[in-house]
Motif scaffolding. Structure first.
Motif, PDB file in Angstrom:
ATOM      1  N   ARG A  25       0.837  -1.203   0.000  1.00 48.13           N
ATOM      2  CA  ARG A  25       0.000   0.000   0.000  1.00 48.13           C
ATOM      3  C   ARG A  25       0.871   1.252   0.000  1.00 48.13           C
ATOM      4  O   ARG A  25       0.639   2.194  -0.774  1.00 48.13           O
ATOM      5  N   LEU A  26       1.896   1.258   0.847  1.00 47.05           N
ATOM      6  CA  LEU A  26       2.783   2.411   0.920  1.00 47.05           C
ATOM      7  C   LEU A  26       3.577   2.589  -0.380  1.00 47.05           C
ATOM      8  O   LEU A  26       3.757   3.719  -0.843  1.00 47.05           O
ATOM      9  N   LEU A  74      -0.768   4.799  -1.510  1.00 48.41           N
ATOM     10  CA  LEU A  74      -2.188   4.827  -1.141  1.00 48.41           C
ATOM     11  C   LEU A  74      -2.367   5.002   0.360  1.00 48.41           C
ATOM     12  O   LEU A  74      -1.594   4.465   1.148  1.00 48.41           O
ATOM     13  N   THR A  75      -3.407   5.713   0.720  1.00 52.79           N
ATOM     14  CA  THR A  75      -3.816   5.755   2.120  1.00 52.79           C
ATOM     15  C   THR A  75      -4.675   4.530   2.386  1.00 52.79           C
ATOM     16  O   THR A  75      -5.142   3.850   1.451  1.00 52.79           O
ATOM     17  N   GLN A  76      -4.920   4.250   3.646  1.00 53.16           N
ATOM     18  CA  GLN A  76      -5.815   3.142   3.977  1.00 53.16           C
ATOM     19  C   GLN A  76      -7.208   3.397   3.421  1.00 53.16           C
ATOM     20  O   GLN A  76      -7.861   2.480   2.927  1.00 53.16           O
ATOM     21  N   THR A  77      -7.651   4.628   3.463  1.00 54.25           N
ATOM     22  CA  THR A  77      -8.974   4.982   2.942  1.00 54.25           C
ATOM     23  C   THR A  77      -9.054   4.750   1.439  1.00 54.25           C
ATOM     24  O   THR A  77     -10.051   4.206   0.936  1.00 54.25           O
ATOM     25  N   LEU A  90      -7.205   2.645  -0.339  1.00 52.71           N
ATOM     26  CA  LEU A  90      -7.166   1.204  -0.574  1.00 52.71           C
ATOM     27  C   LEU A  90      -8.521   0.572  -0.271  1.00 52.71           C
ATOM     28  O   LEU A  90      -8.989  -0.297  -1.005  1.00 52.71           O
ATOM     29  N   ALA A  91      -9.160   1.034   0.783  1.00 54.07           N
ATOM     30  CA  ALA A  91     -10.490   0.523   1.123  1.00 54.07           C
ATOM     31  C   ALA A  91     -11.470   0.781  -0.021  1.00 54.07           C
ATOM     32  O   ALA A  91     -12.223  -0.111  -0.430  1.00 54.07           O
ATOM     33  N   GLY A  92     -11.452   1.982  -0.586  1.00 53.53           N
ATOM     34  CA  GLY A  92     -12.343   2.314  -1.689  1.00 53.53           C
ATOM     35  C   GLY A  92     -12.063   1.485  -2.927  1.00 53.53           C
ATOM     36  O   GLY A  92     -12.984   0.983  -3.571  1.00 53.53           O
ATOM     37  N   LEU A  93     -10.793   1.322  -3.258  1.00 53.23           N
ATOM     38  CA  LEU A  93     -10.419   0.561  -4.451  1.00 53.23           C
ATOM     39  C   LEU A  93     -10.753  -0.923  -4.321  1.00 53.23           C
ATOM     40  O   LEU A  93     -11.051  -1.586  -5.320  1.00 53.23           O
ATOM     41  N   VAL A 138      -8.304  -7.093  -1.527  1.00 49.89           N
ATOM     42  CA  VAL A 138      -7.248  -6.132  -1.209  1.00 49.89           C
ATOM     43  C   VAL A 138      -5.949  -6.535  -1.895  1.00 49.89           C
ATOM     44  O   VAL A 138      -5.264  -5.706  -2.508  1.00 49.89           O
ATOM     45  N   LEU A 139      -5.600  -7.811  -1.813  1.00 41.85           N
ATOM     46  CA  LEU A 139      -4.376  -8.293  -2.447  1.00 41.85           C
ATOM     47  C   LEU A 139      -4.412  -8.045  -3.954  1.00 41.85           C
ATOM     48  O   LEU A 139      -3.404  -7.645  -4.550  1.00 41.85           O
ATOM     49  N   ALA A 140      -5.559  -8.249  -4.579  1.00 41.36           N
ATOM     50  CA  ALA A 140      -5.685  -8.039  -6.023  1.00 41.36           C
ATOM     51  C   ALA A 140      -5.433  -6.591  -6.401  1.00 41.36           C
ATOM     52  O   ALA A 140      -4.737  -6.306  -7.378  1.00 41.36           O
ATOM     53  N   VAL A 141      -5.967  -5.666  -5.630  1.00 40.28           N
ATOM     54  CA  VAL A 141      -5.750  -4.244  -5.898  1.00 40.28           C
ATOM     55  C   VAL A 141      -4.271  -3.905  -5.825  1.00 40.28           C
ATOM     56  O   VAL A 141      -3.753  -3.111  -6.605  1.00 40.28           O
TER      57      VAL A 141
END
Length: 83
Positions: free
Chosen positions: A29-30, A34-37, A39-42, A68-71
């Motif tokens: 993610r870093l 991306l922020t956690q928010t 990543l959550a949306g995506l 999440v892993l796919a994103v």
């Protein structure tokens, strides 16, 4: 580290596996900036889920973990003897 056992009585090193996934998700993610928010949306999940996943909460939903892993371009693999 707590050792857990499967129904067959075999040792499962679940906490360590979860920590590996948590670390991989946070690092990816870093790297993606991306922020956690974000990543959550995506990934179609919520901020709370992403936060718990990155902290290694052992009761996260697998379908959401895979999303999440796919994103992040990560894959989950299973190794070992299935018998």
């Amino acid at each position: 580290m707590n050792t857990q056992f499967s129904r067959s009585g075999k040792n499962i090193d679940t906490p360590s596996d979860i920590e590996v996934i948590a670390h991989a998700v946070r690092e990816a993610r870093l790297r993606h900036g991306l922020t956690q928010t974000q990543l959550a949306g995506l990934s179609g999940t919520g901020l709370r889920f992403i936060s718990e996943l990155e902290r290694g909460k052992p009761s996260v939903a697998m379908n959401k973990v895979v999303a999440v892993l796919a994103v992040l371009g990560l894959r989950l693999s299973v190794n070992g003897d299935p018998s």
